[in-house]
Design a protein around this motif. Structure first.
Motif, PDB file in Angstrom:
ATOM      1  N   LEU A   6       0.849  -1.190   0.000  1.00  0.00           N
ATOM      2  CA  LEU A   6       0.000   0.000   0.000  1.00  0.00           C
ATOM      3  C   LEU A   6       0.883   1.237   0.000  1.00  0.00           C
ATOM      4  O   LEU A   6       1.746   1.399   0.859  1.00  0.00           O
ATOM      5  CB  LEU A   6      -0.906  -0.006   1.236  1.00  0.00           C
ATOM      6  N   VAL A   7       0.665   2.098  -1.002  1.00  0.00           N
ATOM      7  CA  VAL A   7       1.400   3.354  -1.101  1.00  0.00           C
ATOM      8  C   VAL A   7       0.403   4.470  -0.822  1.00  0.00           C
ATOM      9  O   VAL A   7      -0.650   4.550  -1.447  1.00  0.00           O
ATOM     10  CB  VAL A   7       2.031   3.536  -2.502  1.00  0.00           C
ATOM     11  N   LEU A   8       0.765   5.342   0.138  1.00  0.00           N
ATOM     12  CA  LEU A   8      -0.168   6.398   0.525  1.00  0.00           C
ATOM     13  C   LEU A   8       0.560   7.652   0.959  1.00  0.00           C
ATOM     14  O   LEU A   8       1.768   7.647   1.150  1.00  0.00           O
ATOM     15  CB  LEU A   8      -1.100   5.895   1.633  1.00  0.00           C
ATOM     16  N   PRO A   9      -0.167   8.748   1.127  1.00  0.00           N
ATOM     17  CA  PRO A   9       0.467   9.983   1.601  1.00  0.00           C
ATOM     18  C   PRO A   9       0.992   9.800   3.028  1.00  0.00           C
ATOM     19  O   PRO A   9       0.342   9.149   3.861  1.00  0.00           O
ATOM     20  CB  PRO A   9      -0.669  11.005   1.580  1.00  0.00           C
ATOM     21  N   ILE A  34       3.347  -1.213   4.073  1.00  0.00           N
ATOM     22  CA  ILE A  34       2.858   0.143   3.844  1.00  0.00           C
ATOM     23  C   ILE A  34       4.045   1.076   3.648  1.00  0.00           C
ATOM     24  O   ILE A  34       5.006   1.046   4.417  1.00  0.00           O
ATOM     25  CB  ILE A  34       1.993   0.620   5.032  1.00  0.00           C
ATOM     26  N   THR A  35       3.967   1.891   2.608  1.00  0.00           N
ATOM     27  CA  THR A  35       4.999   2.890   2.343  1.00  0.00           C
ATOM     28  C   THR A  35       4.332   4.177   1.904  1.00  0.00           C
ATOM     29  O   THR A  35       3.114   4.231   1.737  1.00  0.00           O
ATOM     30  CB  THR A  35       6.023   2.387   1.307  1.00  0.00           C
ATOM     31  N   THR A  36       5.136   5.200   1.719  1.00  0.00           N
ATOM     32  CA  THR A  36       4.595   6.514   1.358  1.00  0.00           C
ATOM     33  C   THR A  36       5.134   6.958   0.001  1.00  0.00           C
ATOM     34  O   THR A  36       6.153   6.453  -0.491  1.00  0.00           O
ATOM     35  CB  THR A  36       4.987   7.565   2.405  1.00  0.00           C
ATOM     36  N   TYR A  37       4.463   7.928  -0.569  1.00  0.00           N
ATOM     37  CA  TYR A  37       4.939   8.509  -1.823  1.00  0.00           C
ATOM     38  C   TYR A  37       6.304   9.157  -1.633  1.00  0.00           C
ATOM     39  O   TYR A  37       7.140   9.127  -2.536  1.00  0.00           O
ATOM     40  CB  TYR A  37       3.929   9.537  -2.358  1.00  0.00           C
ATOM     41  N   GLY A  38       6.538   9.708  -0.462  1.00  0.00           N
ATOM     42  CA  GLY A  38       7.842  10.300  -0.170  1.00  0.00           C
ATOM     43  C   GLY A  38       8.968   9.292  -0.297  1.00  0.00           C
ATOM     44  O   GLY A  38      10.045   9.599  -0.819  1.00  0.00           O
ATOM     45  N   MET A  39       8.731   8.073   0.180  1.00  0.00           N
ATOM     46  CA  MET A  39       9.757   7.024   0.071  1.00  0.00           C
ATOM     47  C   MET A  39      10.009   6.681  -1.396  1.00  0.00           C
ATOM     48  O   MET A  39      11.146   6.390  -1.776  1.00  0.00           O
ATOM     49  CB  MET A  39       9.339   5.772   0.840  1.00  0.00           C
ATOM     50  N   CYS A  61       0.984 -10.730  -5.501  1.00  0.00           N
ATOM     51  CA  CYS A  61       0.972  -9.404  -4.880  1.00  0.00           C
ATOM     52  C   CYS A  61      -0.034  -8.465  -5.544  1.00  0.00           C
ATOM     53  O   CYS A  61      -0.329  -8.595  -6.722  1.00  0.00           O
ATOM     54  CB  CYS A  61       2.359  -8.764  -4.988  1.00  0.00           C
ATOM     55  N   VAL A  62      -0.503  -7.531  -4.747  1.00  0.00           N
ATOM     56  CA  VAL A  62      -1.304  -6.420  -5.262  1.00  0.00           C
ATOM     57  C   VAL A  62      -0.649  -5.133  -4.777  1.00  0.00           C
ATOM     58  O   VAL A  62      -0.266  -5.012  -3.612  1.00  0.00           O
ATOM     59  CB  VAL A  62      -2.791  -6.511  -4.845  1.00  0.00           C
ATOM     60  N   LEU A  63      -0.494  -4.203  -5.686  1.00  0.00           N
ATOM     61  CA  LEU A  63       0.098  -2.900  -5.398  1.00  0.00           C
ATOM     62  C   LEU A  63      -1.027  -1.877  -5.417  1.00  0.00           C
ATOM     63  O   LEU A  63      -1.700  -1.696  -6.435  1.00  0.00           O
ATOM     64  CB  LEU A  63       1.152  -2.582  -6.467  1.00  0.00           C
ATOM     65  N   ILE A  64      -1.263  -1.231  -4.286  1.00  0.00           N
ATOM     66  CA  ILE A  64      -2.397  -0.319  -4.144  1.00  0.00           C
ATOM     67  C   ILE A  64      -1.877   1.102  -3.930  1.00  0.00           C
ATOM     68  O   ILE A  64      -1.080   1.341  -3.019  1.00  0.00           O
ATOM     69  CB  ILE A  64      -3.286  -0.722  -2.955  1.00  0.00           C
ATOM     70  N   PHE A  65      -2.336   2.012  -4.769  1.00  0.00           N
ATOM     71  CA  PHE A  65      -1.978   3.418  -4.638  1.00  0.00           C
ATOM     72  C   PHE A  65      -3.191   4.189  -4.145  1.00  0.00           C
ATOM     73  O   PHE A  65      -4.188   4.298  -4.858  1.00  0.00           O
ATOM     74  CB  PHE A  65      -1.521   3.999  -5.981  1.00  0.00           C
ATOM     75  N   ASP A  66      -3.127   4.687  -2.910  1.00  0.00           N
ATOM     76  CA  ASP A  66      -4.160   5.573  -2.398  1.00  0.00           C
ATOM     77  C   ASP A  66      -3.748   6.991  -2.783  1.00  0.00           C
ATOM     78  O   ASP A  66      -2.586   7.349  -2.645  1.00  0.00           O
ATOM     79  CB  ASP A  66      -4.278   5.435  -0.880  1.00  0.00           C
ATOM     80  N   GLU A  67      -4.686   7.776  -3.256  1.00  0.00           N
ATOM     81  CA  GLU A  67      -4.380   9.118  -3.776  1.00  0.00           C
ATOM     82  C   GLU A  67      -3.439   9.007  -4.980  1.00  0.00           C
ATOM     83  O   GLU A  67      -2.393   9.648  -5.067  1.00  0.00           O
ATOM     84  CB  GLU A  67      -3.780  10.021  -2.696  1.00  0.00           C
ATOM     85  N   VAL A  95      -3.897  -1.433  -8.238  1.00  0.00           N
ATOM     86  CA  VAL A  95      -5.140  -0.713  -7.965  1.00  0.00           C
ATOM     87  C   VAL A  95      -4.776   0.744  -7.718  1.00  0.00           C
ATOM     88  O   VAL A  95      -3.901   1.032  -6.906  1.00  0.00           O
ATOM     89  CB  VAL A  95      -5.863  -1.287  -6.725  1.00  0.00           C
ATOM     90  N   CYS A  96      -5.434   1.656  -8.426  1.00  0.00           N
ATOM     91  CA  CYS A  96      -5.203   3.090  -8.250  1.00  0.00           C
ATOM     92  C   CYS A  96      -6.487   3.730  -7.739  1.00  0.00           C
ATOM     93  O   CYS A  96      -7.534   3.613  -8.386  1.00  0.00           O
ATOM     94  CB  CYS A  96      -4.795   3.735  -9.574  1.00  0.00           C
ATOM     95  N   LEU A  97      -6.401   4.377  -6.590  1.00  0.00           N
ATOM     96  CA  LEU A  97      -7.553   5.020  -5.966  1.00  0.00           C
ATOM     97  C   LEU A  97      -7.327   6.523  -5.894  1.00  0.00           C
ATOM     98  O   LEU A  97      -6.251   6.965  -5.514  1.00  0.00           O
ATOM     99  CB  LEU A  97      -7.743   4.486  -4.546  1.00  0.00           C
TER     100      LEU A  97
END
Length: 168
Positions: A6-9, A34-39, A61-67, A95-97
């Motif tokens: 999961l990639v998120l702000p 869980i990681t961030t866009y900054g990383m 695996c599933v790669l999920i982008f929140d925002e 998955v892009c959200l």
């Protein structure tokens, strides 16, 4: 899938981690990193997503982008890293959200649709036809005669009574 990335702000990371821990108490939960866009922006050498697969095969695996609008600029280093990672791990589900995927052009999110849907994307895959669609559909697009001619097969598929555009 067995594993999620999961990639998120950054401001939401601790809240999401706490929620995942709470849910683990009640549910048999997929393993998650869980990681961030900054990383994603900080690693000039490689892609920080690779170690987050934790040895799982891409197909598991599933790669999920929140925002996900945070990776809409194809020219940015962060987006290029993501595109390279998915290209190298073609079996990974994506998955892009986002509530604001685009503000102006389908070209802003076309590459994200390709990541998620691959060849099943409901838009042209690339090139002149894609540009014609953007010219015709974008908020500030300028529909040109050539754009309409490029879209003729699509128009006829939905309305066989459309007058032939070529040579008109």
């Amino acid at each position: 899938k067995k594993h999620a990335i999961l990639v998120l702000p950054a401001p939401t990371k601790h809240q999401i981690e706490a929620e995942c821990e709470r849910l683990r108490e009640s549910f048999n939960f997929t393993s998650i990193e869980i990681t961030t866009y900054g990383m994603l922006s900080r690693d000039p050498e490689g892609c920080p997503l690779t170690p987050l697969m934790c040895g799982h095969a891409a197909k598991d695996c599933v790669l999920i982008f929140d925002e996900a609008h945070r990776i809409k600029r194809k020219q940015s280093a962060r987006t290029k890293r993501v595109l390279r990672f998915v290209k190298a791990n073609q079996d990974i589900a994506v998955v892009c959200l986002s509530g604001t995927m685009t503000t102006k052009s389908l070209l802003e999110y076309h590459h994200l649709m390709l990541l998620c849907l691959r060849e099943k994307i409901p838009l042209p895959l690339k090139g002149r036809e894609l540009r014609s669609w953007a010219d015709s559909l974008d908020v500030e697009g300028e529909c040109k005669w050539n754009s309409l001619m490029d879209m003729e097969p699509l128009l006829k598929a939905y309305d066989p009574n459309i007058v032939k555009l070529r040579g008109a």
